[in-house]
Design a protein around this motif. Structure first.
Motif, PDB file in Angstrom:
ATOM      1  N   ALA A 266     -40.280 -32.541  48.020  1.00  0.00           N
ATOM      2  CA  ALA A 266     -41.249 -33.425  47.792  1.00  0.00           C
ATOM      3  C   ALA A 266     -42.456 -33.345  48.550  1.00  0.00           C
ATOM      4  O   ALA A 266     -43.003 -34.652  48.909  1.00  0.00           O
ATOM      5  N   THR A 267     -42.842 -32.369  49.107  1.00  0.00           N
ATOM      6  CA  THR A 267     -43.798 -32.059  50.132  1.00  0.00           C
ATOM      7  C   THR A 267     -44.948 -31.316  49.581  1.00  0.00           C
ATOM      8  O   THR A 267     -44.938 -30.539  48.290  1.00  0.00           O
ATOM      9  N   GLU A 268     -46.139 -31.499  50.319  1.00  0.00           N
ATOM     10  CA  GLU A 268     -47.294 -30.761  49.777  1.00  0.00           C
ATOM     11  C   GLU A 268     -47.059 -29.213  49.757  1.00  0.00           C
ATOM     12  O   GLU A 268     -47.536 -28.258  48.905  1.00  0.00           O
ATOM     13  N   ALA A 269     -46.085 -28.763  50.792  1.00  0.00           N
ATOM     14  CA  ALA A 269     -45.738 -27.374  50.970  1.00  0.00           C
ATOM     15  C   ALA A 269     -45.064 -26.692  49.651  1.00  0.00           C
ATOM     16  O   ALA A 269     -45.320 -25.749  49.156  1.00  0.00           O
ATOM     17  N   GLU A 270     -44.415 -27.684  49.047  1.00  0.00           N
ATOM     18  CA  GLU A 270     -43.423 -27.200  47.995  1.00  0.00           C
ATOM     19  C   GLU A 270     -44.523 -27.289  46.525  1.00  0.00           C
ATOM     20  O   GLU A 270     -44.613 -26.187  46.030  1.00  0.00           O
ATOM     21  N   LYS A 271     -45.376 -28.162  46.771  1.00  0.00           N
ATOM     22  CA  LYS A 271     -46.455 -27.992  45.502  1.00  0.00           C
ATOM     23  C   LYS A 271     -47.300 -26.664  45.656  1.00  0.00           C
ATOM     24  O   LYS A 271     -47.478 -26.197  44.622  1.00  0.00           O
ATOM     25  N   ASN A 272     -47.807 -26.327  46.789  1.00  0.00           N
ATOM     26  CA  ASN A 272     -48.493 -25.182  47.016  1.00  0.00           C
ATOM     27  C   ASN A 272     -47.710 -23.903  46.682  1.00  0.00           C
ATOM     28  O   ASN A 272     -48.253 -23.223  46.045  1.00  0.00           O
ATOM     29  N   LYS A 273     -46.380 -23.824  46.865  1.00  0.00           N
ATOM     30  CA  LYS A 273     -45.610 -22.877  46.376  1.00  0.00           C
ATOM     31  C   LYS A 273     -45.399 -22.897  45.073  1.00  0.00           C
ATOM     32  O   LYS A 273     -45.621 -21.794  44.517  1.00  0.00           O
ATOM     33  N   LEU A 274     -44.994 -23.946  44.453  1.00  0.00           N
ATOM     34  CA  LEU A 274     -45.068 -23.749  42.948  1.00  0.00           C
ATOM     35  C   LEU A 274     -46.236 -23.487  42.317  1.00  0.00           C
ATOM     36  O   LEU A 274     -46.419 -22.902  41.130  1.00  0.00           O
ATOM     37  N   GLU A 275     -47.407 -23.881  42.965  1.00  0.00           N
ATOM     38  CA  GLU A 275     -48.865 -23.413  42.361  1.00  0.00           C
ATOM     39  C   GLU A 275     -48.886 -21.785  42.411  1.00  0.00           C
ATOM     40  O   GLU A 275     -49.411 -21.380  41.496  1.00  0.00           O
ATOM     41  N   PHE A 276     -48.138 -21.147  43.400  1.00  0.00           N
ATOM     42  CA  PHE A 276     -48.471 -19.813  43.607  1.00  0.00           C
ATOM     43  C   PHE A 276     -47.408 -19.175  42.336  1.00  0.00           C
ATOM     44  O   PHE A 276     -47.868 -18.250  41.784  1.00  0.00           O
ATOM     45  N   TYR A 277     -46.322 -19.631  42.132  1.00  0.00           N
ATOM     46  CA  TYR A 277     -45.476 -19.281  41.144  1.00  0.00           C
ATOM     47  C   TYR A 277     -46.242 -19.351  39.853  1.00  0.00           C
ATOM     48  O   TYR A 277     -45.896 -18.604  38.752  1.00  0.00           O
ATOM     49  N   ALA A 278     -46.921 -20.504  39.735  1.00  0.00           N
ATOM     50  CA  ALA A 278     -47.262 -20.765  38.187  1.00  0.00           C
ATOM     51  C   ALA A 278     -48.509 -19.748  37.858  1.00  0.00           C
ATOM     52  O   ALA A 278     -48.538 -19.257  37.026  1.00  0.00           O
TER      53      ALA A 278
END
Length: 512
Positions: A266-278
């Motif tokens: 639930a962190t910004e780091a996870e968001k950035n990673k998922l954005e890369f996967y997307a």
């Protein structure tokens, strides 16, 4: 009756059932919440001397062994039983080794159920999930005295093995840390300009450049694939996360944010990673069927050349991938380092317990003989059998060296996968592992990271399960573009409502 009584008593106990945040209820525990073992051995642990007497030539002790995917009718298994018995007998340890037919259905579900009902009563049982509740019911033996008194098991244990069995002394599994390492075809790697740049400087951008060049040159349909194994609540992303988690700052199950411990999901780091996967998904670089691939489908896509890269556990798994690729495509594999960024490393390894391994049945009447088998298989003689196979079939002794035959690729280690301190005598004429497999072990040691994790009290288990399901749903939608990443804050709000807020006080109390 004794077993049923134990189960009934266990159901009445008020002990707290705990799970690790980084895994399912079967995949975490700690020394602080160990269940008491019943049916303890009355004899001294086998390791009281190198080769303590077991049975006699006229009355060998039966040791039954249950292992996933190991069938008693297989020729190699029958021969292994015979070799083990003969070699142990030469040391005054007489056993009758009996390999038990694995149960039908889901192994991780069927084994605990069979042990509870009495349908499974093997002396040694390999678990791949479902063991925690069984241990808490007193059905598994505490292996601490056996390990402490061992001669050979202790010699081949790695730090990760020592930590896991200290925290959870019911499963013995001697292998390197289970960290997926990415691999790709060597012939393709050598044909790509981006490969050398990646090896020299494995940034996320250089990984992306490698993926893109593979696809742009028409080598693959998609650069990266994975399977639907939902490991540790990673929403089918565990293999890929091992490459990219650390680089994006997803460094552990729990991280410090604004002075307090929070779940990294639930962190910004996870968001950035998922954005890369997307981004990978949208550009056709990530297998569009990654959510539904079974492990065998994923592997076949790799061998067929549809996918350019997969990640598998260091050592034996990479050996299997390499041998299969050589047979199918005539090329070896190369192992790759994890991406670097905020940090660099493969998957953070949870040491609260081994996720799989061998247990001794607490109600076995032959515990010392059972341990003697596990100890023998960790000895120099046992390890040659376990790692090299049957002499005259998988290897021969030539010029005082172990020389593998063309049947060696059929053999696989069934007891102790580790190669730590494996120095056979006579020596090997060639390494057991391919270069890629050996490199995967070297890299996994180099980039080993321990997880920061806690235990969840029983009253928060339902919340944790709900949080994992929520993450699975949102992460899949984010990666596939079903939901935009602008809704990540909505996910965090729902995550906290589902249980994140409820954990705040607990995490502060446990981690400070």
């Amino acid at each position: 009756m004794k077993r049923l009584l134990s189960i009934a008593l266990a159901a009445m106990m008020t002990m707290a059932l705990c799970t690790g945040c980084g895994g399912s209820q079967e995949e975490a525990s700690s020394a602080a919440s160990q269940p008491a073992s019943s049916g303890s051995s009355t004899a001294a642990p086998t390791g009281s001397s190198e080769w303590p007497d077991i049975g006699s030539a006229d009355a060998p002790v039966t040791v039954s062994l249950l292992i996933k995917d190991v069938l008693p009718t297989e020729e190699d298994v029958i021969e292994m039983e015979k070799v083990v018995e003969e070699k142990m007998a030469s040391h005054g340890q007489y056993i009758d080794l009996v390999i038990v037919e694995p149960p039908a259905g889901s192994y991780g579900t069927a084994v605990p159920l069979g042990l509870r009902t009495g349908e499974i009563d093997a002396d040694i049982i390999y678990f791949q999930g479902g063991d925690l509740a069984i241990a808490q019911e007193g059905l598994l033996e505490d292996l601490t005295p056996y390990v402490e008194g061992s001669t050979f098991v202790k010699e081949i244990m790695l730090p990760v093995n020592e930590a896991q069995i200290t925290n959870y002394p019911y499963l013995l599994w001697l292998e390197p840390a289970r960290t997926p390492v990415p691999v790709m075809r060597k012939d393709w790697a050598e044909s790509l300009d981006s490969y050398a740049k990646l090896v020299e400087d494995p940034t996320v951008d250089n990984y992306y450049a490698l993926f893109k060049e593979m696809k742009d040159k028409g080598l693959v349909e998609y650069a990266l694939t994975t399977d639907n194994a939902n490991n540790n609540g990673d929403g089918n992303l565990a293999r890929i996360n091992s490459i990219f988690n650390q680089a994006f700052g997803v460094t552990a199950t729990l991280v410090k944010q604004d002075g307090k411990w929070v779940f990294s999901k639930a962190t910004e780091a996870e968001k950035n990673k998922l954005e890369f996967y997307a981004k990978l998904y949208a550009e056709g670089l990530l297998d569009p069927e990654y959510l539904t691939n079974t492990w065998d489908v994923m592997e076949q896509k790799f061998y067929d050349g549809k996918a350019g890269m997969i990640a598998g556990n260091a050592g034996d798994t990479i050996k299997i991938y390499n041998d299969k690729m050589v047979s199918v495509q005539g090329t070896e594999l190369v192992a790759l380092p994890p991406a670097k960024g905020v940090a660099e490393g493969y998957s953070a390894v949870d040491t609260t317990k081994a996720s799989r391994g061998f247990a001794i049945n607490a109600y076995s009447e032959n515990k010392d003989a059972a341990w003697a088998f596990l100890e023998f298989m960790a000895s120099p003689e046992g390890r040659i059998l376990d790692k090299c196979g049957i002499e005259g079939k998988h290897y021969n002794i030539e010029n005082n060296q172990i020389v593998f035959t063309d049947r060696f690729p059929e053999w696989w280690s069934r007891i102790h996968p580790t190669t730590n301190n494996f120095n056979p005598e006579p020596p090997l004429a060639e390494p057991i592992y391919s270069q890629a497999a050996q490199d995967s072990l070297t890299l996994s040691d180099q980039y080993y990271v321990e997880d920061v994790n806690v235990l969840v009290p029983e009253e928060l288990t339902a919340q944790w399960d709900a949080m994992k399901l929520l993450y699975d749903e949102y992460s899949a939608d984010f990666v596939r573009g079903v939901k935009p990443l602008s809704e990540f804050d909505d996910f965090v709000a729902e995550w906290n409502a589902a249980g994140g807020d409820a954990f705040s006080e607990y995490l502060a109390g446990v981690l400070g």
